[in-house]
Design an enzyme around this catalytic site. Sequence first.
Site, PDB file in Angstrom:
ATOM      1  N   ASP A   1      36.974  39.675  35.424  1.00  0.00           N
ATOM      2  CA  ASP A   1      36.978  40.833  36.315  1.00  0.00           C
ATOM      3  C   ASP A   1      36.379  40.467  37.669  1.00  0.00           C
ATOM      4  O   ASP A   1      36.901  40.849  38.726  1.00  0.00           O
ATOM      5  CB  ASP A   1      36.185  41.967  35.665  1.00  0.00           C
ATOM      6  CG  ASP A   1      36.047  43.167  36.583  1.00  0.00           C
ATOM      7  OD1 ASP A   1      37.067  43.791  36.894  1.00  0.00           O
ATOM      8  OD2 ASP A   1      34.910  43.474  36.998  1.00  0.00           O
TER       9      ASP A   1
ATOM     10  N   GLU B   1      42.019  39.981  31.986  1.00  0.00           N
ATOM     11  CA  GLU B   1      40.764  39.543  32.608  1.00  0.00           C
ATOM     12  C   GLU B   1      40.138  38.394  31.830  1.00  0.00           C
ATOM     13  O   GLU B   1      39.590  37.453  32.434  1.00  0.00           O
ATOM     14  CB  GLU B   1      39.802  40.721  32.704  1.00  0.00           C
ATOM     15  CG  GLU B   1      40.253  41.770  33.704  1.00  0.00           C
ATOM     16  CD  GLU B   1      39.327  42.973  33.765  1.00  0.00           C
ATOM     17  OE1 GLU B   1      39.279  43.617  34.825  1.00  0.00           O
ATOM     18  OE2 GLU B   1      38.645  43.277  32.750  1.00  0.00           O
TER      19      GLU B   1
END
Length: 239
Positions: A56, A128
Site C-alpha cells: 500500500d 497490494e
Amino acid sequence: MNGYPEFSKLDELQKKLRYQFEDIELLETALTHSSYANEHGLHASKSNQRLEFLGDTVLGLVVSEYLFMKYPFYPEGELTKIRAKVVSEPSLALAARRIDLGSFLLLGKGEENTGGRDRDSILADASESITGAIFMDSNYETAKEFLLKNFETIIVKAVARGSLFVDYKTILQEKLQKISREKLAYSVAKEEGPDHDKLFYVDVSIGGDIIGSGIGRNKKEAEQMAAKEALILMGGDYD
C-alpha cells in the site's frame, strides 16, 4: 514455506506478472490470506497482511510520483483526488482480475465457500501484497515498473474521469475569447498502444504556442484533459 500446493501455478502467475521471484516464499506469502493461515496454524507473519501494508505504501508513492511528474500544473488537491481514485479498492481489484489473481490465492474454507476469490476487498489486498512482495524481492524501481505496467491505464482513466462531467473545452474557449482573437487548435502529439488499448496524447495551442496537454483513451478525452490543464495553468479551480 506455507506449503503452496502447486508450484506450476506459481510459475503461471509469475508469467502473468512478468516478474520472476528470487525468493519464491515471498510470492507464496503474498498469496496467503489470513483465513488460510488461521486454519492451518501458520504464524500471522505467514499471511499476506504485512506485505499488504508495505505494498500500500509503495503503490501510494509510485502513483504520487507519477502524477507529480506527469501533470506538473495540477494543484495538490487535484492530485490527491486522482490518487485516491487509483489507490482504491475497486481499482486494485480491477488490476487483480486482469491477471485472474483470485484463482491463485490460498483461502480458508469459509472465504472459499462465500466467494472470496472474487471479492473486491480480498483482491485489492492481494494486489497490494504482490506489490510488497516484488518490492522486497527486488527494489523500488522494479516495483515501480511493475505497477506502471498494471496501473497506468487506470491512472489515465482516473485523470480523464472529470471530463465526463465538465466541458473544459467550452470553458477554455469562452475564457480565451475574452482576451484573444486567436483560435484554439487541438493536435494529436502521439499515440501509444495497440488499437484495443490505445492512449492519445493531445496538445492544445493558441497562436502556435502550446498551452496545455492531455492524455485520454480517445481523442475527445485527451482534448478535454488538454483544455483542463490549460485552464489550471491559467489559474483557477475547474472541478
